[in-house]
Design a protein around this motif. Sequence first.
Motif, short mmCIF file in Angstrom:
data_model
loop_
_atom_site.label_atom_id
_atom_site.label_comp_id
_atom_site.label_asym_id
_atom_site.label_seq_id
_atom_site.Cartn_x
_atom_site.Cartn_y
_atom_site.Cartn_z
N THR A 172 -19.58 15.68 -3.00
CA THR A 172 -21.04 15.70 -3.03
C THR A 172 -21.57 16.22 -1.69
OG1 THR A 172 -21.32 13.47 -2.12
CG2 THR A 172 -21.00 13.65 -4.52
N PHE A 173 -22.88 16.42 -1.64
CA PHE A 173 -23.50 16.81 -0.38
C PHE A 173 -23.29 15.76 0.70
CE2 PHE A 173 -25.99 19.93 -2.83
CZ PHE A 173 -25.94 21.01 -1.96
N SER A 174 -23.17 14.50 0.30
CA SER A 174 -22.94 13.44 1.29
C SER A 174 -21.64 13.68 2.06
CB SER A 174 -22.90 12.07 0.60
OG SER A 174 -24.16 11.74 0.08
N HIS A 175 -20.63 14.19 1.38
CA HIS A 175 -19.37 14.48 2.07
C HIS A 175 -19.58 15.58 3.12
CE1 HIS A 175 -17.65 12.68 -1.70
NE2 HIS A 175 -16.96 12.05 -0.78
N LEU A 176 -20.39 16.59 2.79
CA LEU A 176 -20.64 17.67 3.74
C LEU A 176 -21.38 17.15 4.97
CD1 LEU A 176 -21.64 20.69 1.46
CD2 LEU A 176 -19.38 19.75 1.98
N LEU A 177 -22.31 16.23 4.76
CA LEU A 177 -23.05 15.65 5.88
C LEU A 177 -22.12 14.82 6.76
CD1 LEU A 177 -26.28 14.48 4.02
CD2 LEU A 177 -25.94 16.60 5.32
N ASP A 178 -21.26 14.03 6.14
CA ASP A 178 -20.30 13.23 6.91
C ASP A 178 -19.34 14.13 7.68
OD1 ASP A 178 -21.48 10.95 5.88
OD2 ASP A 178 -19.94 10.62 4.35
#
Length: 231
Positions: free
Chosen positions: A76-82
Amino acid sequence: MDKIQHKFVNVGALKLHIAEIGNGPNVAVFLHGFPEIWYSWRHQMIALAGAGFRAIAPDYRGYGLSDPPPEPEKTTFSHLLDDLLAILDALSLSKVFLVGKDFGASPAYLFSILHPERVIGVITLGVPYAPPGPSMLHKYLPEGFYMLRWKEPGRAEADFGRFDAKTVVRKVYILFSRSELPIANENQEIMDLVEPDTPLPSWFTEEDLSTYGALYEKSGFRTALQVPYSR
């Protein structure tokens, strides 16, 4: 190109690829879209380094030379942010400029909201800011629009799977270089919108295509079809 250096940053169990050039005090981090990779920013990186900046371009997880996640379908986009936060920490970068193109604009916007203390400024191309939430594309565009098609589980995988990676990249870049939206008929797939003898855009060389094709041959499209085309 020869002056651009390459390294890998450990983020959890993954090794993420980083391209960088320059050693100025101000740092710009370039976030690519699809079907792009770090290579998409090479000219801008060299120009910024010449202007006294340090320029960095990562490959997202599952893209280019970065490791794929163990479960690409759950990315997800959350993984890219992390991942971006972990990259900044690993490189000891306290504050940076973020430059995002295409869907790379979304992590640039969201990261600046979640971690304002780490961002000097944000520059984006192609995608305006929109608050997180369900996509409304289906209300305004026909079923055959490429983004809606690629959200259907398994459809893009089957469409792409008919061709090698280099041919897929070629077709997508031709589609995205046109002024009209890529919209397929009811019984037509997106890849069929490009005839085999259609020339490449004037700004995209055969050498570029070979570079993209080789890197997508390595990474495949499983993660790319989740982010940004998450189901």
